[in-house]
Design a protein around this motif. Structure first.
Motif, PDB file in Angstrom:
ATOM      1  N   LYS A   1       6.438   7.423   8.166  1.00 41.97           N
ATOM      2  CA  LYS A   1       5.147   7.803   7.474  1.00 41.97           C
ATOM      3  C   LYS A   1       5.288   8.072   6.131  1.00 41.97           C
ATOM      4  N   PHE A   2       6.651   8.354   5.690  1.00 42.41           N
ATOM      5  CA  PHE A   2       6.317   9.101   4.135  1.00 42.41           C
ATOM      6  C   PHE A   2       7.242   8.282   3.081  1.00 42.41           C
ATOM      7  N   ALA A   3       8.013   7.321   3.808  1.00 43.03           N
ATOM      8  CA  ALA A   3       9.013   6.435   3.022  1.00 43.03           C
ATOM      9  C   ALA A   3       9.936   7.293   2.169  1.00 43.03           C
ATOM     10  N   VAL A   4      10.582   8.406   2.675  1.00 43.53           N
ATOM     11  CA  VAL A   4      11.520   9.434   2.301  1.00 43.53           C
ATOM     12  C   VAL A   4      12.982   8.718   2.728  1.00 43.53           C
ATOM     13  N   SER A   5      14.014   9.164   2.000  1.00 39.01           N
ATOM     14  CA  SER A   5      15.349   9.267   2.438  1.00 39.01           C
ATOM     15  C   SER A   5      15.432  10.553   3.304  1.00 39.01           C
TER      16      SER A   5
END
Length: 98
Positions: A35-39
């Protein structure tokens, strides 16, 4: 450049094994990433089946956008009924930090 991190300390609900723990933690990690393209990864308490530590990092050129993404990630984890959010640690780093 701005980097933001969140670290979550979670208490898992009715979990009685490490296998059940994985079935709770993996979907949270996957959803945050999708959803948030975070690592994001589970970073601690791997040997405890009712506790989990998850951390994530985000890089952005805009501190407002960074704060917004971290807020949405925190709300997603806090809203999961199968976990209790015990604590959250939020950190910001800028390109000016030395």
């Amino acid at each position: 450049m701005y980097v933001g991190t969140l670290s979550f300390d979670l208490l898992l609900g009715d979990v009685r094994s490490l296998k059940e723990k994985r079935s709770v933690v993996r979907p949270i990690v996957a959803e945050l990433h999708r959803k948030f393209a975070v690592s994001v990864a589970e970073v601690g308490d791997q040997d405890l089946y009712r506790r989990a530590q998850i951390a994530l990092a985000v890089v952005s050129g805009d501190p407002g956008h960074l704060s917004d993404v971290l807020d949405r990630c925190e709300r997603l984890v806090a809203g999961r009924p199968e976990v209790e959010l015990l604590s959250v640690r939020r950190r910001f780093h800028s390109g000016d930090d030395e």
